[in-house]
Design a protein around this motif. Structure first.
Motif, PDB file in Angstrom:
ATOM      1  N   HIS A 101       0.849  -1.188   0.000  1.00 37.21           N
ATOM      2  CA  HIS A 101       0.000   0.000   0.000  1.00 37.21           C
ATOM      3  C   HIS A 101       0.888   1.242   0.000  1.00 37.21           C
ATOM      4  O   HIS A 101       1.752   1.376   0.854  1.00 37.21           O
ATOM      5  CB  HIS A 101      -0.905   0.009   1.232  1.00 37.21           C
ATOM      6  CG  HIS A 101      -1.821   1.177   1.278  1.00 37.21           C
ATOM      7  ND1 HIS A 101      -2.968   1.235   0.525  1.00 37.21           N
ATOM      8  CD2 HIS A 101      -1.750   2.335   1.955  1.00 37.21           C
ATOM      9  CE1 HIS A 101      -3.578   2.386   0.746  1.00 37.21           C
ATOM     10  NE2 HIS A 101      -2.847   3.076   1.619  1.00 37.21           N
ATOM     11  N   ILE A 102       0.671   2.106  -0.951  1.00 32.39           N
ATOM     12  CA  ILE A 102       1.457   3.338  -1.036  1.00 32.39           C
ATOM     13  C   ILE A 102       0.580   4.518  -0.644  1.00 32.39           C
ATOM     14  O   ILE A 102      -0.462   4.760  -1.257  1.00 32.39           O
ATOM     15  CB  ILE A 102       2.021   3.553  -2.459  1.00 32.39           C
ATOM     16  CG1 ILE A 102       3.012   2.440  -2.803  1.00 32.39           C
ATOM     17  CG2 ILE A 102       2.682   4.910  -2.578  1.00 32.39           C
ATOM     18  CD1 ILE A 102       3.532   2.490  -4.224  1.00 32.39           C
ATOM     19  N   GLU A 103       0.992   5.213   0.377  1.00 29.04           N
ATOM     20  CA  GLU A 103       0.301   6.436   0.800  1.00 29.04           C
ATOM     21  C   GLU A 103       0.726   7.575  -0.128  1.00 29.04           C
ATOM     22  O   GLU A 103       1.865   7.620  -0.590  1.00 29.04           O
ATOM     23  CB  GLU A 103       0.685   6.799   2.239  1.00 29.04           C
ATOM     24  CG  GLU A 103       0.280   5.773   3.280  1.00 29.04           C
ATOM     25  CD  GLU A 103      -1.219   5.761   3.519  1.00 29.04           C
ATOM     26  OE1 GLU A 103      -1.881   6.793   3.283  1.00 29.04           O
ATOM     27  OE2 GLU A 103      -1.727   4.709   3.937  1.00 29.04           O
ATOM     28  N   LEU A 104      -0.174   8.493  -0.366  1.00 27.32           N
ATOM     29  CA  LEU A 104       0.120   9.634  -1.222  1.00 27.32           C
ATOM     30  C   LEU A 104       1.339  10.402  -0.710  1.00 27.32           C
ATOM     31  O   LEU A 104       2.178  10.838  -1.496  1.00 27.32           O
ATOM     32  CB  LEU A 104      -1.103  10.560  -1.306  1.00 27.32           C
ATOM     33  CG  LEU A 104      -1.024  11.704  -2.297  1.00 27.32           C
ATOM     34  CD1 LEU A 104      -0.746  11.190  -3.709  1.00 27.32           C
ATOM     35  CD2 LEU A 104      -2.311  12.509  -2.263  1.00 27.32           C
ATOM     36  N   ALA A 105       1.476  10.514   0.584  1.00 22.81           N
ATOM     37  CA  ALA A 105       2.607  11.234   1.177  1.00 22.81           C
ATOM     38  C   ALA A 105       3.946  10.540   0.907  1.00 22.81           C
ATOM     39  O   ALA A 105       4.997  11.168   0.977  1.00 22.81           O
ATOM     40  CB  ALA A 105       2.400  11.384   2.681  1.00 22.81           C
ATOM     41  N   ASP A 106       3.910   9.246   0.578  1.00 23.95           N
ATOM     42  CA  ASP A 106       5.136   8.489   0.324  1.00 23.95           C
ATOM     43  C   ASP A 106       5.619   8.594  -1.120  1.00 23.95           C
ATOM     44  O   ASP A 106       6.738   8.183  -1.430  1.00 23.95           O
ATOM     45  CB  ASP A 106       4.923   7.005   0.644  1.00 23.95           C
ATOM     46  CG  ASP A 106       4.679   6.768   2.122  1.00 23.95           C
ATOM     47  OD1 ASP A 106       5.158   7.574   2.946  1.00 23.95           O
ATOM     48  OD2 ASP A 106       4.001   5.778   2.445  1.00 23.95           O
ATOM     49  N   VAL A 107       4.796   9.138  -2.007  1.00 19.50           N
ATOM     50  CA  VAL A 107       5.137   9.185  -3.429  1.00 19.50           C
ATOM     51  C   VAL A 107       6.458   9.914  -3.695  1.00 19.50           C
ATOM     52  O   VAL A 107       7.287   9.418  -4.462  1.00 19.50           O
ATOM     53  CB  VAL A 107       3.977   9.764  -4.263  1.00 19.50           C
ATOM     54  CG1 VAL A 107       4.402  10.047  -5.696  1.00 19.50           C
ATOM     55  CG2 VAL A 107       2.796   8.796  -4.230  1.00 19.50           C
ATOM     56  N   PRO A 108       6.737  11.074  -3.071  1.00 19.30           N
ATOM     57  CA  PRO A 108       8.032  11.730  -3.335  1.00 19.30           C
ATOM     58  C   PRO A 108       9.233  10.858  -2.966  1.00 19.30           C
ATOM     59  O   PRO A 108      10.216  10.798  -3.705  1.00 19.30           O
ATOM     60  CB  PRO A 108       7.982  12.995  -2.482  1.00 19.30           C
ATOM     61  CG  PRO A 108       6.528  13.288  -2.349  1.00 19.30           C
ATOM     62  CD  PRO A 108       5.879  11.938  -2.256  1.00 19.30           C
ATOM     63  N   GLU A 109       9.169  10.158  -1.850  1.00 23.41           N
ATOM     64  CA  GLU A 109      10.276   9.278  -1.443  1.00 23.41           C
ATOM     65  C   GLU A 109      10.422   8.115  -2.403  1.00 23.41           C
ATOM     66  O   GLU A 109      11.532   7.731  -2.779  1.00 23.41           O
ATOM     67  CB  GLU A 109      10.061   8.754  -0.022  1.00 23.41           C
ATOM     68  CG  GLU A 109      11.094   7.744   0.431  1.00 23.41           C
ATOM     69  CD  GLU A 109      12.520   8.266   0.472  1.00 23.41           C
ATOM     70  OE1 GLU A 109      13.454   7.437   0.366  1.00 23.41           O
ATOM     71  OE2 GLU A 109      12.722   9.487   0.596  1.00 23.41           O
ATOM     72  N   ILE A 110       9.317   7.551  -2.832  1.00 19.63           N
ATOM     73  CA  ILE A 110       9.359   6.444  -3.778  1.00 19.63           C
ATOM     74  C   ILE A 110       9.924   6.918  -5.112  1.00 19.63           C
ATOM     75  O   ILE A 110      10.758   6.247  -5.714  1.00 19.63           O
ATOM     76  CB  ILE A 110       7.960   5.812  -3.937  1.00 19.63           C
ATOM     77  CG1 ILE A 110       7.566   5.129  -2.620  1.00 19.63           C
ATOM     78  CG2 ILE A 110       7.932   4.830  -5.093  1.00 19.63           C
ATOM     79  CD1 ILE A 110       6.117   4.723  -2.545  1.00 19.63           C
ATOM     80  N   ALA A 111       9.501   8.093  -5.559  1.00 23.22           N
ATOM     81  CA  ALA A 111      10.037   8.652  -6.800  1.00 23.22           C
ATOM     82  C   ALA A 111      11.543   8.879  -6.683  1.00 23.22           C
ATOM     83  O   ALA A 111      12.297   8.627  -7.628  1.00 23.22           O
ATOM     84  CB  ALA A 111       9.327   9.960  -7.143  1.00 23.22           C
ATOM     85  N   TYR A 112      11.992   9.336  -5.525  1.00 23.47           N
ATOM     86  CA  TYR A 112      13.427   9.535  -5.292  1.00 23.47           C
ATOM     87  C   TYR A 112      14.173   8.203  -5.386  1.00 23.47           C
ATOM     88  O   TYR A 112      15.213   8.106  -6.049  1.00 23.47           O
ATOM     89  CB  TYR A 112      13.642  10.177  -3.914  1.00 23.47           C
ATOM     90  CG  TYR A 112      15.094  10.294  -3.545  1.00 23.47           C
ATOM     91  CD1 TYR A 112      15.905  11.254  -4.132  1.00 23.47           C
ATOM     92  CD2 TYR A 112      15.665   9.434  -2.613  1.00 23.47           C
ATOM     93  CE1 TYR A 112      17.244  11.355  -3.800  1.00 23.47           C
ATOM     94  CE2 TYR A 112      16.996   9.524  -2.275  1.00 23.47           C
ATOM     95  CZ  TYR A 112      17.782  10.494  -2.873  1.00 23.47           C
ATOM     96  OH  TYR A 112      19.117  10.579  -2.547  1.00 23.47           O
TER      97      TYR A 112
END
Length: 65
Positions: free
Chosen positions: A38-49
């Motif tokens: 499950h990916i939280e919207l707030a985690d998207v920048p870290e995942i993109a990094y």
């Protein structure tokens, strides 16, 4: 139809794009595993990094994936 299909590449991707696709898929799989699928919207920048790091790593060592 692109030339890639004519020469037998079913994905129609160059070797570099295939390596990038695989690196991105591996990182997304790792991130989903760490986050209980499950990916939280707030985690998207870290995942993109993290994906950017994998892409940079792939581009830094061409042909060795």
């Amino acid at each position: 139809m692109s030339d890639a299909y004519v020469v037998g590449d079913p994905d129609g991707l160059s070797p570099l794009l295939t390596r990038l696709r695989d690196a991105i898929a591996r990182e997304l799989h790792a991130q989903l595993t760490m986050r209980a699928e499950h990916i939280e919207l707030a985690d998207v920048p870290e995942i993109a990094y993290q994906i950017t790091l994998r892409v940079d790593e792939t581009l830094s060592r061409p042909g060795r994936d």
